[in-house]
Design an enzyme around this catalytic site. Structure first.
Site, PDB file in Angstrom:
ATOM      1  N   LYS A  27      39.099 104.064  73.080  1.00 45.29           N
ATOM      2  CA  LYS A  27      38.153 103.901  71.956  1.00 45.29           C
ATOM      3  C   LYS A  27      36.781 103.460  72.484  1.00 45.29           C
ATOM      4  O   LYS A  27      36.681 102.950  73.611  1.00 45.29           O
ATOM      5  CB  LYS A  27      38.715 102.872  70.966  1.00 45.29           C
ATOM      6  CG  LYS A  27      38.916 101.487  71.554  1.00 45.29           C
ATOM      7  CD  LYS A  27      39.821 100.626  70.679  1.00 45.29           C
ATOM      8  CE  LYS A  27      39.964  99.236  71.268  1.00 45.29           C
ATOM      9  NZ  LYS A  27      41.058  98.475  70.643  1.00 45.29           N
ATOM     10  N   TYR A  38       7.320  86.780  79.279  1.00 48.65           N
ATOM     11  CA  TYR A  38       7.002  86.368  77.906  1.00 48.65           C
ATOM     12  C   TYR A  38       7.316  84.888  77.709  1.00 48.65           C
ATOM     13  O   TYR A  38       8.362  84.402  78.132  1.00 48.65           O
ATOM     14  CB  TYR A  38       7.851  87.153  76.904  1.00 48.65           C
ATOM     15  CG  TYR A  38       7.444  88.592  76.749  1.00 48.65           C
ATOM     16  CD1 TYR A  38       6.151  88.929  76.345  1.00 48.65           C
ATOM     17  CD2 TYR A  38       8.353  89.610  76.981  1.00 48.65           C
ATOM     18  CE1 TYR A  38       5.787  90.260  76.189  1.00 48.65           C
ATOM     19  CE2 TYR A  38       7.995  90.937  76.811  1.00 48.65           C
ATOM     20  CZ  TYR A  38       6.712  91.254  76.422  1.00 48.65           C
ATOM     21  OH  TYR A  38       6.360  92.563  76.273  1.00 48.65           O
TER      22      TYR A  38
END
Ligand SMILES: *Cc1c(COP(=O)(O)O)cnc(C)c1O
Length: 391
Positions: A44, A271
């Site tokens: 999956k 940042y």
């Protein structure tokens, strides 16, 4: 798209899949199982991010009985790719999906009598008898009919001429921790169901309960089949479960140095200016960020470069992270960096990254984004090159 064409340049950040290791892991797992016990390879979510079609082909070649999936689309992609092995759809199906399941030989897990009857009608209309697995909820409280209310559903299925009760299954809430008491309770509840089936003359060929944790640690509960995901991909489901010697991770993430900078004392990185140099530092910029699935960390974690650990400094960006390479000699532009995997004697494991993410290895494997193209390494026949590779 010209991504397929050979000279298309690979971005300097990519995901490596070693299908030879996958094959070896499967061989080691098969060797560990008693000969009569089947293996369902759980593929999956694109085989936990490894590429479902490639993994499915290798798993079937290595003797997996079938493949476990969670959505209709996932199953159809494997059928389109030529996989003819049984495909077991875990979870619950909408009524609109059932005719697709019948027409493409997808095996449904049944949790409700209504779904059983709807599926039986569709199968009967096509003159087919289709295999189904009934899912028993024994304490997980996810899919499945409650263990103490399961018999009516099992009777409905047994009475439908167009359904074959191929399997009966349950799923553990906890199988890979030291404390196995809840798994034992769940197994006892499951056995009650099997006993009452027997009393009613309802039989099934495949009883299965174990995921990777159960496969490793609960051999008395293997029954007719185990359903393994994470272990095939070379990751042990926990730190305390049994180890199988030789199992190795199939996925690595790599990149190349895309900029080099000098930081003078007092200067900052990234940042929010989250890192300030206390001395002269050398910085390498790695072109991979949270937009690729790396956790959004600040001054935490590391990459491997020239066989050394290079710590992440500052906050990571969408497309880049910065590492301190002051103590690593001769770092040059485009040098290869390991973001997840091994280099020299060192490793940054999926578990290490899960720690940064405050999550689990399953989440780490499935979180790498598709903009990291897959590159196949190891000896793999050409048929196994995925649609996104080779480079
Ligand atoms: C995902 C899943 C598995 C596989 O679990 P692993 O821990 O990856 O081995 C097995 N059974 C069911 C029902 C699942 O949903």
């Amino acid at each position: 798209m010209t991504l397929e064409s050979k000279p298309f340049p690979l971005r300097p950040a990519w995901l490596e899949i070693d299908l030879a290791r996958l094959r070896r892991n499967l061989q080691l797992m098969r060797r560990d199982l008693p000969p009569g016990t089947r293996l369902l390879a759980v593929v999956k979510d694109e085989a936990y991010g490894h590429g479902a079609l490639d993994v499915a082909r290798v798993a079937v070649e290595e003797g997996a009985w079938g493949l476990g999936l969670s959505t209709l689309e996932e199953a159809m992609a494997l059928r389109d790719g030529g996989i003819t092995a049984p495909l077991l759809l875990l979870g619950e199906r909408q009524e609109s999906e059932l005719e697709w399941c019948v027409d493409h030989h997808l095996t449904v897990c049944l949790n409700h009598p209504e779904t059983a009857l709807a599926l039986a009608r569709i199968a009967a209309a096509r003159g087919k008898k289709v295999p189904v697995h009934v899912k028993i909820h024994t304490g997980m409280t996810r899919y499945g009919v409650r263990w103490d209310e399961a018999l009516p559903l099992l009777k409905v299925v047994a009475d439908c001429k167009s359904l074959e009760l191929e399997g009966v299954m349950t799923h553990f809430s906890q199988s890979d921790e030291t404390d196995k008491s809840f798994a034992h309770l769940q197994f006892a509840r499951f056995q009650e169901v099997l006993k009452s089936m027997q009393a009613c003359g309802i039989s099934t060929r495949m009883r299965h309960v174990c995921n990777s944790g159960g496969f490793l640690d609960l051999p008395s509960m293997h029954l007719d089949m185990v359903r393994t995901g994470i272990l095939m991909y070379g990751i042990f489901p926990s730190q305390v479960c049994r180890r199988i010697e030789g199992i190795e991770p199939v996925m690595s993430v790599k990149a190349r140095v895309a900029a080099l900078q000098i930081l003078k004392p007092g200067e900052v990185v990234g940042y929010g200016m989250r890192y300030t140099a206390s001395s002269l530092r050398k910085v390498a910029v790695i072109p991979i960020g949270y937009g690729d699935g790396f956790p959004r960390v600040r001054n935490e974690g590391a990459v491997l470069l020239h066989g050394h650990r290079a710590p992440i400094i500052g906050g990571i960006a969408m497309d880049a992270l910065m590492v301190d390479v002051t103590d690593i000699p001769n770092v040059a532009m485009w040098d290869e960096v390991v973001v997840m995997g091994r280099q020299g004697g060192l490793e940054i494991s999926a578990r290490d990254i899960a720690g940064l993410k405050r999550s689990v290895t399953y989440d780490v494997l499935t979180s790498w984004r598709l903009r990291l193209r897959h590159r196949h390494v190891g000896k793999v026949p050409p048929a196994f090159q995925s649609r996104l590779g080779p480079i």
